[in-house]
Design an enzyme around this catalytic site. Structure first.
Site, mmCIF file in Angstrom:
data_model
loop_
_atom_site.group_PDB
_atom_site.id
_atom_site.type_symbol
_atom_site.label_atom_id
_atom_site.label_comp_id
_atom_site.label_asym_id
_atom_site.label_seq_id
_atom_site.Cartn_x
_atom_site.Cartn_y
_atom_site.Cartn_z
ATOM 1 N N ASP B 224 0.844 -1.188 0.000
ATOM 2 C CA ASP B 224 0.000 0.000 0.000
ATOM 3 C C ASP B 224 0.881 1.240 0.000
ATOM 4 O O ASP B 224 1.811 1.336 0.774
ATOM 5 C CB ASP B 224 -0.896 -0.018 1.262
ATOM 6 C CG ASP B 224 -2.133 0.834 1.104
ATOM 7 O OD1 ASP B 224 -2.011 1.988 0.651
ATOM 8 O OD2 ASP B 224 -3.223 0.351 1.435
ATOM 9 N N HIS B 318 -7.749 -1.057 -9.930
ATOM 10 C CA HIS B 318 -7.533 -0.006 -8.932
ATOM 11 C C HIS B 318 -6.340 0.881 -9.296
ATOM 12 O O HIS B 318 -6.397 2.101 -9.147
ATOM 13 C CB HIS B 318 -7.333 -0.667 -7.565
ATOM 14 C CG HIS B 318 -7.307 0.289 -6.416
ATOM 15 N ND1 HIS B 318 -8.434 0.919 -5.943
ATOM 16 C CD2 HIS B 318 -6.282 0.730 -5.632
ATOM 17 C CE1 HIS B 318 -8.117 1.699 -4.917
ATOM 18 N NE2 HIS B 318 -6.815 1.603 -4.714
#
Lengths: 410, 410
Positions: B224, B318
């Site tokens: 992330d 994404h």
């Protein structure tokens, strides 16, 4: 500091390609691997990720293993269709997964990858059986009398939904993602055989946050664990673990764990001044030394009176009541986590202690101490026991064996 | 390893007598103190406890500060009787407490002692104002238009009780007891002026658990933050912070933070195979590299087609939707914590991301990205936005000043 960066990198290797396998080749600093180490010893910071706890051994890991900074406690109930056979298969799967993860390897099946790049970070996974497990698996005759339900205590406010359970798993690690990864892997391996009954999260000091090597503080600000027996004590093994000749035989090398979710009423506690808090505990808050002087490890002088003729350590002080020689020599190894599950609607923290204590016999460990505390502990008005569990934790698995095999295939 | 033990002890000193003051004299490795460091740099392990983040500075701490392993987010509402004067006094008290704790000192009043013996462990405390703050304090004219409520998104399932708030505080530290200590001190200082509205706990990797220096993994197992702007970027300051000439003037050097509690539907997510997960994200799970090749920091080749004639990175992936050049150059600095609040009654973990993102203007940062995600992100069926907040975080206090003084006494 540059040196540290380098040595850390060297110890952990380059993570990208080899992923989870890194920790396996790292240090073997777990307590089980080096019995001369005391449980108070914190892991080396330079190898935090690579530090490994041994899965195999005489005892299960997570009992004398140094406290990790992150912990999960979780209880499972067997599903309606599951019996002894399914339970045996489950413990076999769980043991295989625990062994792999503790060595820093990915689980055998599809991985969530949450622990990827990280070393095992002193991960330990511990398995236990609750009273209800034996009826569901037709193993009543193997149920230890030590698992008989704990007596009721007047101060209990127990939530049954968060108490007991057929199976209990304790997970600890020095990285929260490594711990969560193990929790999910264990849950996944439960498959159709068992469902989560309750689950709790806890924490302790991070390695390196303090120079104090021995004991941690709890959320009341007290040093916790000063009185703990030490593996170097002559009678440590006999107090904490079931002997090789013990009954039932499948519990040889095992231990009984009492788990209590003890909420601390922190708003009330913090209204007390320092002296009042110290009178409740019977120890100095600063360093854990008894009010009668010395250091954290000095024996309290329970007979000592002050200028006013009163005992320096009050009759209801926590330190007096929990003294082993005040309890027929009983002793247990406390290995707790703090917890904090946010604030309730009144703005009070839902926080306290996940009390986890280990003993060869709960009737000589937890029960007599709690009975005395229940009657007269000055601390009791600042805490509330909200959940409780008692589990038989069998001895460690030898290579090729799974945890509980001696019970399930005995 | 022995060397490390020694250097740690040297850095932390002997804790017993001097208690909380230790960290203050320790290293000053906080980002604010050393602007040439990047936020990706993890603290030195040998000085984990002693590492200090600076309270004073152009910007508040906790924005470009390296992510800590433990975080608390908490929102307060002013009480009925509290107005501008009480809010000013509160921010003065809070700033004084934050400064002391971040320097490793005890708070000015009675201390809970929970952080005693430990260094500040990179503690940071950050303060912000919500939309409702300005009406309650008669400061409507000072309310930035950037605080106008976020648009509704079709995928929102927001719990109002855990959203918004007059005041917002972010606490981060590399030790969970240090973080809890700060949370309680901040709550205590609120006194009669403000009450907790909501509070959330989060975590990230422990320093030393991984050799990967740049980015953490979330509970879906994904790396992330690959796309995060870096302080070394030419336009970093202008994207993340309100300029000295910005409006309103009291926000000069400040930033706007969007906070979302994003639950991950992990049972659904984990049913996907690795290839399916990677198609949803558009990146390799192992190392975060785009499916079009390279490393974590390589730009995705969005136009690249596979042998089947389809885009390698799908239109709803994404990584495609969150690419800055797909969003008019918008950018925000994401600085999230993972969260895990146990399991729900179906045995699913109540877990996910405490998404915290920073930008000079939410209408050019979070809003356009979330609008695109809301329309077409393949990830959206695996997540649920359960709470939301938007806060104006003023610039850092200079010495002698408190955070928000330019607003409250302007």
């Amino acid at each position: 500091m540059a040196d540290n960066g380098i040595s850390r990198r060297r110890l952990l290797g380059t993570a990208g390609a080899t992923g989870l396998a890194l920790g396996a080749a790292g240090g073997a600093a777990g307590y089980a691997a080096a019995p001369s180490e005391t449980p108070e010893q914190t892991p080396s910071l330079a190898s935090l990720g690579a530090d490994t706890v041994m899965f195999h051994g005489k005892h299960q890991p997570g009992i004398t293993t140094p406290l990790q900074s992150r912990g999960h406690l979780v209880a499972f109930d067997l599903t309606a269709g599951a019996g002894r056979k399914e339970a045996a298969a489950l413990l076999r799967r769980w043991s295989a997964t625990a062994e792999r993860l503790m060595a820093g390897k990915a689980p055998a099946g599809e991985d969530t990858d949450v622990a990827r790049d990280a070393g095992p970070s002193s991960l330990s996974v511990t398995f236990g059986f609750g009273h209800s497990f034996f009826g569901r698996t037709g193993l009543e005759k193997q149920r230890p009398s030590a698992l008989d339900p704990l007596p009721d205590f007047s101060s209990d406010h127990l939530d049954k939904a968060r108490s007991d359970g057929d199976l209990w798993v304790q997970i600890g690690a020095n990285d929260p993602l490594v711990a969560f990864h193990a929790l999910r892997a264990i849950q996944k391996e439960a498959g159709e055989a068992a469902r989560v009954r309750w689950q709790m999260n806890g924490f302790n000091r991070s390695p390196g946050a303090t120079a104090r090597p021995m004991t941690t503080r709890n959320l009341m600000g007290q040093i916790d664990g000063s009185n703990n027996p030490k593996p170097s004590d002559d009678d440590f093994e006999q107090r904490i673990f079931v002997p090789a000749s013990g009954e039932p035989q499948w519990m040889a090398g095992g231990s009984y764990v009492v788990v209590r979710r003890i909420r601390m009423l922190l708003d009330d506690w913090e209204k007390l001044g320092l002296k009042e808090q110290e009178a409740v505990i019977g120890r100095h808050k600063s360093d854990g030394s008894p009010l009668t002087g010395g250091t954290e490890t000095t024996e309290p002088k329970l007979e000592k009176a002050g200028a006013d003729g009163e005992y320096v350590i009050a009759l209801n002080a926590h330190a007096r009541i929990t003294r082993p020689d005040q309890n027929g020599g009983s002793a247990m190894l406390r290995r707790p986590y703090s917890y904090h599950d946010g604030f309730d609607k009144d703005g009070e923290p839902d926080a306290g202690l996940l009390f986890v204590c280990w003993q060869a016999d709960p009737l000589r460990g937890f029960v007599p101490v709690q009975r005395k505390l229940d009657r007269g502990d000055a601390l009791s008005k600042f805490i509330r026991h909200e959940a409780s569990g008692l589990f038989a934790v069998p001895g460690g698995a030898v290579k090729g064996e799974y945890v509980g095999q001696r019970l399930l295939e005995g």
